[in-house]
Design a protein around this motif. Structure first.
Motif, mmCIF file in Angstrom:
data_model
loop_
_atom_site.group_PDB
_atom_site.id
_atom_site.type_symbol
_atom_site.label_atom_id
_atom_site.label_comp_id
_atom_site.label_asym_id
_atom_site.label_seq_id
_atom_site.Cartn_x
_atom_site.Cartn_y
_atom_site.Cartn_z
ATOM 1 N N ASN A 1 0.854 -1.178 0.000
ATOM 2 C CA ASN A 1 0.000 0.000 0.000
ATOM 3 C C ASN A 1 0.889 1.226 0.000
ATOM 4 N N ASP A 2 0.921 1.945 -1.091
ATOM 5 C CA ASP A 2 1.752 3.142 -1.209
ATOM 6 C C ASP A 2 0.867 4.365 -1.030
ATOM 7 N N ASP A 3 0.998 5.068 0.088
ATOM 8 C CA ASP A 3 0.160 6.231 0.364
ATOM 9 C C ASP A 3 0.432 7.383 -0.591
ATOM 10 N N ASN A 4 1.570 7.392 -1.276
ATOM 11 C CA ASN A 4 1.881 8.464 -2.206
ATOM 12 C C ASN A 4 1.299 8.211 -3.589
ATOM 13 N N ASP A 5 0.678 7.070 -3.782
ATOM 14 C CA ASP A 5 0.107 6.715 -5.079
ATOM 15 C C ASP A 5 -1.165 7.515 -5.294
ATOM 16 N N ASN A 6 -1.258 8.223 -6.407
ATOM 17 C CA ASN A 6 -2.433 9.016 -6.711
ATOM 18 C C ASN A 6 -3.537 8.216 -7.382
ATOM 19 N N SER A 7 -3.231 7.023 -7.885
ATOM 20 C CA SER A 7 -4.247 6.266 -8.591
ATOM 21 C C SER A 7 -5.235 5.667 -7.597
ATOM 22 N N ASN A 8 -6.363 5.225 -8.105
ATOM 23 C CA ASN A 8 -7.372 4.647 -7.232
ATOM 24 C C ASN A 8 -8.153 3.572 -7.960
ATOM 25 N N SER A 9 -9.057 2.929 -7.259
ATOM 26 C CA SER A 9 -9.779 1.789 -7.819
ATOM 27 C C SER A 9 -10.932 2.186 -8.730
ATOM 28 N N ASN A 10 -11.295 3.440 -8.802
ATOM 29 C CA ASN A 10 -12.402 3.854 -9.664
ATOM 30 C C ASN A 10 -11.993 4.003 -11.124
ATOM 31 N N GLY A 11 -10.741 3.784 -11.439
ATOM 32 C CA GLY A 11 -10.282 3.925 -12.811
ATOM 33 C C GLY A 11 -9.879 5.340 -13.182
ATOM 34 N N LEU B 1 -14.126 20.372 -19.359
ATOM 35 C CA LEU B 1 -14.458 19.589 -18.177
ATOM 36 C C LEU B 1 -15.560 18.615 -18.564
ATOM 37 N N ALA B 2 -15.483 17.391 -18.067
ATOM 38 C CA ALA B 2 -16.545 16.417 -18.326
ATOM 39 C C ALA B 2 -16.547 15.400 -17.198
ATOM 40 N N ILE B 3 -17.724 14.919 -16.858
ATOM 41 C CA ILE B 3 -17.833 13.877 -15.844
ATOM 42 C C ILE B 3 -18.113 12.562 -16.550
ATOM 43 N N GLU B 4 -17.312 11.562 -16.209
ATOM 44 C CA GLU B 4 -17.481 10.214 -16.734
ATOM 45 C C GLU B 4 -17.550 9.275 -15.541
ATOM 46 N N GLY B 5 -18.749 8.834 -15.197
ATOM 47 C CA GLY B 5 -18.932 8.004 -14.010
ATOM 48 C C GLY B 5 -18.620 8.819 -12.779
ATOM 49 N N ASN B 6 -17.644 8.378 -11.987
ATOM 50 C CA ASN B 6 -17.216 9.099 -10.789
ATOM 51 C C ASN B 6 -15.875 9.791 -10.987
ATOM 52 N N CYS B 7 -15.537 10.072 -12.243
ATOM 53 C CA CYS B 7 -14.292 10.764 -12.564
ATOM 54 C C CYS B 7 -14.602 12.104 -13.231
ATOM 55 N N LEU B 8 -13.886 13.134 -12.830
ATOM 56 C CA LEU B 8 -13.940 14.426 -13.510
ATOM 57 C C LEU B 8 -12.758 14.477 -14.465
ATOM 58 N N LYS B 9 -13.056 14.566 -15.760
ATOM 59 C CA LYS B 9 -12.010 14.624 -16.781
ATOM 60 C C LYS B 9 -11.726 16.091 -17.086
ATOM 61 N N ILE B 10 -10.456 16.482 -16.928
ATOM 62 C CA ILE B 10 -10.032 17.862 -17.175
ATOM 63 C C ILE B 10 -8.982 17.860 -18.270
ATOM 64 N N ASN B 11 -9.253 18.600 -19.332
ATOM 65 C CA ASN B 11 -8.298 18.819 -20.410
ATOM 66 C C ASN B 11 -7.732 20.219 -20.181
ATOM 67 N N PHE B 12 -6.403 20.332 -20.101
ATOM 68 C CA PHE B 12 -5.781 21.609 -19.756
ATOM 69 C C PHE B 12 -4.470 21.780 -20.515
ATOM 70 N N SER B 13 -3.994 23.013 -20.561
ATOM 71 C CA SER B 13 -2.746 23.334 -21.257
ATOM 72 C C SER B 13 -1.919 24.303 -20.421
ATOM 73 N N SER B 14 -0.600 24.232 -20.631
ATOM 74 C CA SER B 14 0.321 25.162 -19.989
ATOM 75 C C SER B 14 1.626 25.152 -20.772
ATOM 76 N N GLY B 15 2.435 26.158 -20.555
ATOM 77 C CA GLY B 15 3.741 26.209 -21.195
ATOM 78 C C GLY B 15 4.707 25.278 -20.503
ATOM 79 N N GLY B 16 5.678 24.761 -21.263
ATOM 80 C CA GLY B 16 6.675 23.889 -20.659
ATOM 81 C C GLY B 16 7.486 23.169 -21.703
ATOM 82 N N CYS B 17 8.198 22.148 -21.258
ATOM 83 C CA CYS B 17 9.034 21.345 -22.161
ATOM 84 C C CYS B 17 8.279 20.099 -22.609
ATOM 85 N N SER B 18 7.810 19.314 -21.616
ATOM 86 C CA SER B 18 7.082 18.085 -21.932
ATOM 87 C C SER B 18 5.897 17.877 -20.999
ATOM 88 N N GLY B 19 5.883 18.569 -19.880
ATOM 89 C CA GLY B 19 4.832 18.383 -18.890
ATOM 90 C C GLY B 19 5.083 17.198 -17.977
#
Length: 142
Positions: A19-29, A54-72
């Motif tokens: 169990n890795d507490d730093n893991d951001n993933s979860n069981s909801n996909g 922004l869009a909701i798919e099931g229990n997930c909020l899908k966010i499409n976003f942009s910013s300046g950078g090299c690769s993200g």
């Protein structure tokens, strides 16, 4: 040989149950968890980004976003809820997408992530999610 197989199986079971507490993933996909914290809502990094959709798919909020950078690849992102439920019909919650971006390139990167929003549910069957740094909101029905 039988002893080696048993040890291998035990090792596999122990590794798969870590169990890795730093893991951001979860069981909801979803890709990441949503943080509820009034302190982080006000103090987390707020580097420049543009929320494209922004869009909701099931229990997930899908966010499409942009910013300046090299690769993200080095970006640190969090979806943070203020911890306050506004009493209205439907109830409302204020969130913001926090970005820490230390990349110094001039490319414009677009990414899409999903965040588990089940911890944002309130009494009833819906809540309005206001994404303050997008000027938009979405209705989460469950």
């Amino acid at each position: 040989m039988k002893h080696l197989l048993t040890l291998t199986l035990i090792g596999f079971i122990l590794l798969s149950c870590s169990n890795d507490d730093n893991d951001n993933s979860n069981s909801n996909g979803c890709d990441r968890k949503t943080v509820i914290s009034s302190e982080q809502y006000t103090s987390a990094p707020s580097d420049k980004l543009t929320i494209n959709s922004l869009a909701i798919e099931g229990n997930c909020l899908k966010i499409n976003f942009s910013s300046g950078g090299c690769s993200g690849e080095s970006w640190e992102l969090k979806l943070i809820d203020s911890g306050v439920v506004l009493e209205s019909n439907p109830p409302q919650r204020n969130l913001r997408l926090s970005l820490k971006n230390e990349e110094l390139c001039e490319a414009y990167i677009t990414k899409e992530l999903t965040f588990d929003i089940t911890n944002l549910q309130v009494d009833g069957n819906r809540v309005q999610l206001n994404i303050t740094n997008s000027g938009e909101g979405v209705l989460y029905e469950y």
